[in-house]
Design a protein around this motif. Structure first.
Motif, short mmCIF file in Angstrom:
data_model
loop_
_atom_site.label_atom_id
_atom_site.label_comp_id
_atom_site.label_asym_id
_atom_site.label_seq_id
_atom_site.Cartn_x
_atom_site.Cartn_y
_atom_site.Cartn_z
N ARG A 154 41.59 26.35 -18.31
CA ARG A 154 40.58 26.34 -17.01
C ARG A 154 41.08 27.45 -15.98
N VAL A 169 45.18 25.68 -7.67
CA VAL A 169 43.69 25.86 -8.16
C VAL A 169 43.22 24.54 -8.70
N GLN A 227 30.32 15.85 -6.26
CA GLN A 227 29.74 16.96 -6.74
C GLN A 227 28.25 16.61 -7.20
N GLU A 239 31.10 24.69 -13.20
CA GLU A 239 31.18 26.00 -13.30
C GLU A 239 32.19 26.51 -14.54
N VAL A 240 33.41 26.00 -13.99
CA VAL A 240 34.66 26.21 -15.18
C VAL A 240 34.15 25.69 -16.33
N LEU A 284 38.81 30.28 -14.38
CA LEU A 284 38.57 30.70 -12.88
C LEU A 284 38.83 31.90 -12.70
N GLU A 326 36.25 34.55 -10.73
CA GLU A 326 36.59 34.91 -9.28
C GLU A 326 36.89 36.39 -9.43
N SER A 354 41.70 21.87 -7.64
CA SER A 354 40.14 21.50 -7.36
C SER A 354 39.21 22.40 -7.98
N LYS A 355 39.71 23.82 -7.88
CA LYS A 355 38.46 24.71 -8.37
C LYS A 355 38.35 24.76 -9.82
N ILE A 356 39.35 24.25 -10.60
CA ILE A 356 39.43 24.32 -12.01
C ILE A 356 38.56 23.44 -12.55
N ARG A 357 38.24 22.01 -11.71
CA ARG A 357 37.53 20.99 -12.24
C ARG A 357 35.94 20.72 -11.98
N THR A 358 35.45 22.12 -11.76
CA THR A 358 34.17 22.42 -11.36
C THR A 358 33.28 22.28 -12.58
#
Length: 229
Positions: free
Chosen positions: A39, A90, A170, A98-99, A43, A47, A92-96
């Motif tokens: 993940r 990262v 979300q 989108e990822v 990301l 990015e 939080s970012k990798i659990r969306t």
């Protein structure tokens, strides 16, 4: 008890990570989330402009993959490890979503898997670890003393993922998540490099209708049986 390596593989959204984190904490082992590593690479692609309309800039990623260093550090508030990419948190970012929507194609690339497996094997050299993912018992640690393969129905896994993302605030759609789960299952099982499959010596755990406590009890029994020998 002797120190062993515990490999937990299985389908997406089976609760593997939660299961592995809890087990590691209870027995005093180090937890490594291999899925979080893929993940994090995904990301990085998002990015840094390596994903265009769902297409991966494979050559650019190949040139940059050795510069991606993924580590895990304990979070004092959650009592669980957070994922760091080149020193940046990262988690939080990798659990969306989108990822989630792009991780399987990225993880299917042979040079990505080679780089991540190398990092994973280095982390697990001293044993006393719990690692979960798709190919831990088959590729990363084929000699792991305890291997577990987790499964559950796609609908139940999609509902778990839906509830998890809703709890984080979300905006998500159940049908979209279910389709994503099914797509990831297909890609994971049919990729050329390290496809998702149950190792011959892995124990099968279908947790479709098990409570968290029932899972914990079963895992504790398996660990005691293997590590106590």
């Amino acid at each position: 008890m002797r120190k062993i390596t515990i490999a937990i593989d299985g389908f997406s959204s089976c609760g593997k990570s939660t299961m592995a984190k809890d087990l590691a904490r209870e027995i005093g082992y180090i937890y490594i989330d291999s899925g979080a590593m893929y993940r994090a690479v995904t990301l990085y692609c998002i990015e840094n402009g390596l994903l265009h309309n769902g297409q991966i800039d494979v050559e650019k990623l190949r040139n940059e993959i050795d510069n991606l260093h993924i580590t895990f550090r304990p979070n004092a508030e959650t009592n669980r490890p957070d994922t760091y990419l080149n020193g940046m948190n990262v988690e939080s970012k990798i659990r969306t979503m989108e990822v989630s929507s792009h991780v399987s194609p990225v993880a299917a690339l042979d040079f990505v898997r080679e780089a991540m497996v190398k990092q994973q094997q280095e982390m697990g050299r001293k044993k006393g670890i719990v690692m979960d993912g798709r190919d831990i018992g088959t590729t990363v640690f084929p000699d792991a003393e305890l291997k577990i393969f987790v499964t559950a129905s796609p609908e139940i896994r999609a509902q778990r993922r839906y509830d998890e993302l809703k709890a984080k605030g979300q905006a998500v759609d159940f049908d979209e998540i279910l389709e994503n789960v099914k797509q990831r299952d297909y890609i994971d099982q049919h990729r050329e490099v390290s496809p998702l499959r149950k190792a011959d010596d892995a124990l099968l755990l279908d947790n479709s209708h098990l409570t968290i406590e029932q899972q914990k009890e079963w895992l504790a029994e398996q660990f005691a049986r293997v590590a106590g020998n």
